[in-house]
Enzyme design. Structure first.
Site, PDB file in Angstrom:
ATOM      1  N   THR A 208      24.896  31.092  35.120  1.00  0.00           N
ATOM      2  CA  THR A 208      23.502  31.646  35.700  1.00  0.00           C
ATOM      3  C   THR A 208      22.922  30.578  36.945  1.00  0.00           C
ATOM      4  O   THR A 208      22.569  31.161  37.911  1.00  0.00           O
ATOM      5  CB  THR A 208      22.294  31.788  34.601  1.00  0.00           C
ATOM      6  OG1 THR A 208      22.850  32.802  33.885  1.00  0.00           O
ATOM      7  CG2 THR A 208      21.235  32.362  35.557  1.00  0.00           C
TER       8      THR A 208
ATOM      9  N   ILE B 246      40.433  42.788  46.252  1.00  0.00           N
ATOM     10  CA  ILE B 246      39.245  43.988  45.643  1.00  0.00           C
ATOM     11  C   ILE B 246      39.221  44.045  44.169  1.00  0.00           C
ATOM     12  O   ILE B 246      38.394  44.541  43.575  1.00  0.00           O
ATOM     13  CB  ILE B 246      39.429  45.369  46.224  1.00  0.00           C
ATOM     14  CG1 ILE B 246      38.110  46.078  46.254  1.00  0.00           C
ATOM     15  CG2 ILE B 246      40.566  46.125  45.496  1.00  0.00           C
ATOM     16  CD1 ILE B 246      37.044  45.459  47.225  1.00  0.00           C
ATOM     17  N   ARG B 247      40.351  43.392  43.443  1.00  0.00           N
ATOM     18  CA  ARG B 247      40.583  43.527  42.060  1.00  0.00           C
ATOM     19  C   ARG B 247      39.298  42.611  41.476  1.00  0.00           C
ATOM     20  O   ARG B 247      38.941  42.704  40.438  1.00  0.00           O
ATOM     21  CB  ARG B 247      41.768  42.831  41.611  1.00  0.00           C
ATOM     22  CG  ARG B 247      43.072  43.696  41.928  1.00  0.00           C
ATOM     23  CD  ARG B 247      42.967  44.920  40.995  1.00  0.00           C
ATOM     24  NE  ARG B 247      42.829  44.874  39.763  1.00  0.00           N
ATOM     25  CZ  ARG B 247      42.222  45.572  38.835  1.00  0.00           C
ATOM     26  NH1 ARG B 247      41.792  46.619  39.123  1.00  0.00           N
ATOM     27  NH2 ARG B 247      42.330  45.362  37.447  1.00  0.00           N
TER      28      ARG B 247
ATOM     29  N   ARG C 220      35.844  42.561  40.910  1.00  0.00           N
ATOM     30  CA  ARG C 220      34.701  43.380  41.180  1.00  0.00           C
ATOM     31  C   ARG C 220      33.417  42.937  40.906  1.00  0.00           C
ATOM     32  O   ARG C 220      32.449  43.615  40.416  1.00  0.00           O
ATOM     33  CB  ARG C 220      35.002  44.743  40.034  1.00  0.00           C
ATOM     34  CG  ARG C 220      36.649  45.197  40.357  1.00  0.00           C
ATOM     35  CD  ARG C 220      36.677  46.294  39.233  1.00  0.00           C
ATOM     36  NE  ARG C 220      36.831  45.583  37.933  1.00  0.00           N
ATOM     37  CZ  ARG C 220      37.762  45.476  37.293  1.00  0.00           C
ATOM     38  NH1 ARG C 220      39.056  45.412  37.978  1.00  0.00           N
ATOM     39  NH2 ARG C 220      37.756  44.999  36.014  1.00  0.00           N
TER      40      ARG C 220
ATOM     41  N   SER D 286      35.992  51.507  57.921  1.00  0.00           N
ATOM     42  CA  SER D 286      36.598  52.888  57.456  1.00  0.00           C
ATOM     43  C   SER D 286      37.323  53.357  58.583  1.00  0.00           C
ATOM     44  O   SER D 286      36.956  53.779  59.754  1.00  0.00           O
ATOM     45  CB  SER D 286      35.301  53.682  57.305  1.00  0.00           C
ATOM     46  OG  SER D 286      35.783  55.283  57.134  1.00  0.00           O
ATOM     47  N   ALA D 287      38.628  53.684  58.195  1.00  0.00           N
ATOM     48  CA  ALA D 287      39.542  54.233  59.164  1.00  0.00           C
ATOM     49  C   ALA D 287      39.369  55.922  59.014  1.00  0.00           C
ATOM     50  O   ALA D 287      40.130  56.615  59.674  1.00  0.00           O
ATOM     51  CB  ALA D 287      40.957  53.986  58.776  1.00  0.00           C
TER      52      ALA D 287
ATOM     53  N   HIS E 237      34.942  31.614  40.791  1.00  0.00           N
ATOM     54  CA  HIS E 237      35.861  32.430  39.871  1.00  0.00           C
ATOM     55  C   HIS E 237      37.280  32.848  40.670  1.00  0.00           C
ATOM     56  O   HIS E 237      38.379  32.731  40.393  1.00  0.00           O
ATOM     57  CB  HIS E 237      35.348  33.351  39.170  1.00  0.00           C
ATOM     58  CG  HIS E 237      36.274  34.146  38.181  1.00  0.00           C
ATOM     59  ND1 HIS E 237      37.070  33.635  37.249  1.00  0.00           N
ATOM     60  CD2 HIS E 237      37.044  35.441  38.357  1.00  0.00           C
ATOM     61  CE1 HIS E 237      37.876  34.459  36.601  1.00  0.00           C
ATOM     62  NE2 HIS E 237      37.944  35.515  37.247  1.00  0.00           N
TER      63      HIS E 237
ATOM     64  N   ARG F   2      42.724  32.203  43.080  1.00  0.00           N
ATOM     65  CA  ARG F   2      43.304  32.486  44.666  1.00  0.00           C
ATOM     66  C   ARG F   2      43.611  31.182  45.269  1.00  0.00           C
ATOM     67  O   ARG F   2      44.485  31.471  46.389  1.00  0.00           O
ATOM     68  CB  ARG F   2      42.542  33.448  45.305  1.00  0.00           C
ATOM     69  CG  ARG F   2      42.206  34.818  44.671  1.00  0.00           C
ATOM     70  CD  ARG F   2      43.560  35.289  44.087  1.00  0.00           C
ATOM     71  NE  ARG F   2      43.185  36.916  43.543  1.00  0.00           N
ATOM     72  CZ  ARG F   2      44.031  37.863  43.233  1.00  0.00           C
ATOM     73  NH1 ARG F   2      45.411  37.118  43.133  1.00  0.00           N
ATOM     74  NH2 ARG F   2      43.678  38.768  42.612  1.00  0.00           N
TER      75      ARG F   2
END
Length: 302
Positions: free
Chosen positions: A89, A111-112, A114, A122-123, A218, A223
């Site tokens: 926290t 994007i995994r 979350r 945006s295309a 995290h 990564r």
């Protein structure tokens, strides 16, 4: 530099307009604000905004206002205690918002995680640029023979050249068809939300990604790890350098206990105690699976 003239003009304007503030400021982070850090061939990471610093973490842990009589040394010690004992926290009191330009296939892996707020280019409304990630020769590897999601030996010579030619030609051909489908020259032109389906996964997208420090750590633990895919690791390592300037005490503790540390299972601790007592312990007598034993042994290799 992978910035449009408009983006560079915006950065110059924002960097020139310093404003007084009463909020907590991290001098290390201030030098990164708005500036792009290039990643891969056309990508970048830049900080758009942030909240908090090392002191915000210790203040939250003490549930107090201001620094009080606490010293820098006790702040660092408290942060290390919090990290060591997996308290989360207090680290959530710091937040950062990144602007990231990255290949679509990296974005789908990213994007995994979350636990962030994301708003992507945006295309459906806009036309994507003709920019594709093409690996440098030193990052062009064959499939690993032992790891289904890893890389093996480096491709070289004619084989490497063949693969790079295919990647470039496929990307360019797909974009040519994308432009052709969008064109309204003598035809209606396909809707942007449909034309985009033909684009390859190595085309670049952009997003704003806002996350608190606990969840950022995290992300970086997974990564920035040596076993992570190179392309997403390149972004994570760039972000590590930024975070180290933003919250130096917290990042130092993270680097020590998470990036550079390891967690032992109860079986691992038992084996370590037996070895320290002079006993020869093998895979067969360890009580571990083959995978566990391999990971345990690799931790002690020079």
């Amino acid at each position: 530099m992978p910035l449009t003239p408009e983006q560079q003009a915006e950065i110059d304007e924002l960097r020139a307009g310093a404003r007084p503030t009463l909020r907590a400021v991290s001098e290390g982070m201030e030098k990164h604000l708005y500036l792009p850090h290039q990643v891969l061939d056309h990508g970048f990471v830049r900080v758009i905004d942030y909240m908090g610093d090392d002191a915000a973490i210790t203040q939250a842990a003490r549930v107090s206002y201001g620094r009080g009589t606490k010293t820098v040394n006790t702040d660092e010690g408290l942060i290390r205690y919090l990290m060591r004992h997996w308290h989360s926290t207090p680290f959530e009191m710091c937040e950062v918002k990144f602007h990231v330009k990255l290949p679509v296939f990296v974005a789908r892996q990213w994007i995994r995680h979350r636990t962030a707020n994301v708003n992507e280019y945006s295309a459906r409304y806009s036309i994507l640029d003709r920019e594709f990630y093409i690996p440098a020769p030193e990052h062009l590897s064959a499939q690993s023979a032992t790891n289904r999601q890893g890389r093996g030996a480096l491709l070289e010579g004619a084989e490497a050249a063949r693969v790079l030619d295919i990647l470039r030609e496929d990307a360019m051909r797909s974009y040519d068809h994308y432009e052709s489908m969008l064109s309204d020259d003598g035809q209606k032109g396909l809707a942007r939300e449909l034309a985009r389906m033909n684009l390859p996964a190595n085309i670049y997208t952009q997003w704003y990604w806002k996350v608190d420090l606990h969840n950022l750590f995290h992300f970086l633990r997974l990564r920035a790890d040596a076993h992570a895919q190179y392309e997403i690791r390149a972004y994570a390592e760039t972000m590590c350098r930024i975070v180290a300037d933003w919250v130096p005490f917290a990042y130092s503790a993270f680097e020590d206990y998470r990036l550079g540390g390891m967690q032992l299972s109860a079986k691992g601790i038992a084996v370590l105690k037996r070895r320290l007592a002079g006993e020869t312990v093998t895979e067969e007598t360890s009580g571990m699976s083959k995978g566990e034993w391999r990971e345990f042994e690799s931790a002690w290799e020079a």
